[in-house]
Scaffold this motif. Structure first.
Motif, mmCIF file in Angstrom:
data_model
loop_
_atom_site.group_PDB
_atom_site.id
_atom_site.type_symbol
_atom_site.label_atom_id
_atom_site.label_comp_id
_atom_site.label_asym_id
_atom_site.label_seq_id
_atom_site.Cartn_x
_atom_site.Cartn_y
_atom_site.Cartn_z
ATOM 1 N N ARG A 209 0.828 -1.214 0.000
ATOM 2 C CA ARG A 209 0.000 0.000 0.000
ATOM 3 C C ARG A 209 0.860 1.260 0.000
ATOM 4 O O ARG A 209 0.429 2.313 -0.483
ATOM 5 C CB ARG A 209 -0.933 -0.005 1.214
ATOM 6 N N ALA A 210 2.079 1.161 0.550
ATOM 7 C CA ALA A 210 2.976 2.317 0.559
ATOM 8 C C ALA A 210 3.724 2.478 -0.758
ATOM 9 O O ALA A 210 4.271 3.558 -1.035
ATOM 10 C CB ALA A 210 3.969 2.192 1.706
ATOM 11 N N LEU A 211 3.751 1.429 -1.585
ATOM 12 C CA LEU A 211 4.530 1.480 -2.822
ATOM 13 C C LEU A 211 3.686 1.688 -4.070
ATOM 14 O O LEU A 211 4.196 2.199 -5.081
ATOM 15 C CB LEU A 211 5.334 0.178 -2.988
ATOM 16 N N VAL A 212 2.449 1.270 -4.050
ATOM 17 C CA VAL A 212 1.611 1.357 -5.251
ATOM 18 C C VAL A 212 1.428 2.820 -5.657
ATOM 19 O O VAL A 212 1.089 3.677 -4.845
ATOM 20 C CB VAL A 212 0.236 0.704 -5.000
ATOM 21 N N GLY A 213 1.671 3.080 -6.930
ATOM 22 C CA GLY A 213 1.508 4.427 -7.471
ATOM 23 C C GLY A 213 2.730 5.297 -7.339
ATOM 24 O O GLY A 213 2.732 6.436 -7.842
ATOM 25 N N GLU A 214 3.782 4.824 -6.701
ATOM 26 C CA GLU A 214 5.001 5.609 -6.548
ATOM 27 C C GLU A 214 5.835 5.548 -7.824
ATOM 28 O O GLU A 214 5.811 4.563 -8.560
ATOM 29 C CB GLU A 214 5.828 5.097 -5.365
ATOM 30 N N GLY A 215 6.606 6.617 -8.059
ATOM 31 C CA GLY A 215 7.484 6.649 -9.218
ATOM 32 C C GLY A 215 6.744 7.015 -10.496
ATOM 33 O O GLY A 215 5.506 7.096 -10.518
#
Length: 286
Positions: free
Chosen positions: A123-129
């Motif tokens: 949940r903390a990584l999805v959509g990052e970058g």
């Protein structure tokens, strides 16, 4: 009465008699002595050494060749029985990967603490970058991208007459859908952004790892860093885009580690059999 004078011999006189050995000196053997009259042996032992005390050659026959300093004698009787032979490395890797896959699968199916941590991290990584870059990285696991790379490597291996390694990697690639599809149905895990199930393990991550790493095994060691980079990039793209949980990717990598280690075992066994069947070259004249 006059005495007949004796002829005086010189060093260049061809008629001069050689010096005659004296009986007293011929029998005066002194062990290890270097003075005149003491015959020296190449092994330094006296001529009175009994046969039972003489050194033997590597085959057990009596001889006088001393052992070479600094080189241990061969351990006869167990020659060739190496418990850590060239096949032990891939076997250990396969065992470790199988154990890791079993652990991850157990945590996913049983809703263990690793699954809870996995969902929190995702949940903390999805959509990052950058979304575009993450999509490109995820597409590296598509069959349309990965399989042509593997096909080119297989063609090169066949050109080099490495049929067994090429066949082993092709079989590993064929086992990916044969294993991943049933596991998706058995685990029945939903995706990060959808309630639909069938996301563990990741088929894209498995395809990328077997295709790129298998191609590197066939091409050469210099291609292995590129294969590892492409495999990791695919997993990162799948997680960032929300297509898979991190444990979906790690589970696929551990499963494919077993497949690739098996391919290396088959190739190494074939290479050992080929070397055993090849007659050794003669280094001396016939």
């Amino acid at each position: 009465m006059r005495e007949t004078p004796r002829s005086q011999g010189t060093a260049g006189d061809s008629m001069a008699r050689p010096p005659q050995p004296r009986l007293g000196r011929a029998l005066a053997h002194t062990t290890g002595a270097s003075c005149s009259g003491s015959p020296l042996r190449s092994d330094g032992r006296p001529p009175q050494t009994p046969r039972g005390a003489r050194q033997t050659d590597p085959h057990g026959r009596p001889g006088t060749t001393p052992p070479v300093p600094g080189r241990p004698a061969p351990f006869l009787g167990f020659r060739g029985l190496d418990p850590l032979g060239p096949l032990s490395g891939p076997a250990v890797v396969a065992a470790l990967c199988a154990a890791l896959f079993a652990l991850i699968t157990w945590q996913v199916v049983g809703h263990g603490p690793l699954r809870a941590l996995d969902e929190h991290v995702d949940r903390a990584l999805v959509g990052e970058g950058p979304a575009g870059l993450a999509e490109v990285l995820a597409d590296l696991g598509n069959v349309q991208v990965a399989l042509p790379v593997l096909a080119a490597a297989v063609g090169l291996a066949l050109y080099r007459r490495r049929r067994v390694p090429a066949a082993a990697v092709v079989v590993a690639m064929a086992l990916v859908p044969a294993l991943v599809a049933p596991l998706k149905e058995l685990t029945d895990r939903p995706g990060p952004l959808t309630p639909e199930t069938g996301y563990f393990p990741s088929g894209h991550a498995a395809t990328a790892m077997v295709a790129y790493t298998g191609a590197a095994l066939l091409v050469g060691r210099r291609a292995m860093p590129v294969a590892v980079l492409l495999t990791v990039a695919t997993g990162v793209g799948l997680v960032l885009r929300g297509y898979h949980w991190p444990l979906d990717v790690l589970g696929s990598w551990s499963l494919c580690g077993v497949l690739l280690a098996g391919a290396v075992l088959v190739s190494s066994g074939d290479r050992r059999r080929s070397r055993a069947g090849t007659p050794s070259r003669r280094t001396g004249p016939g």
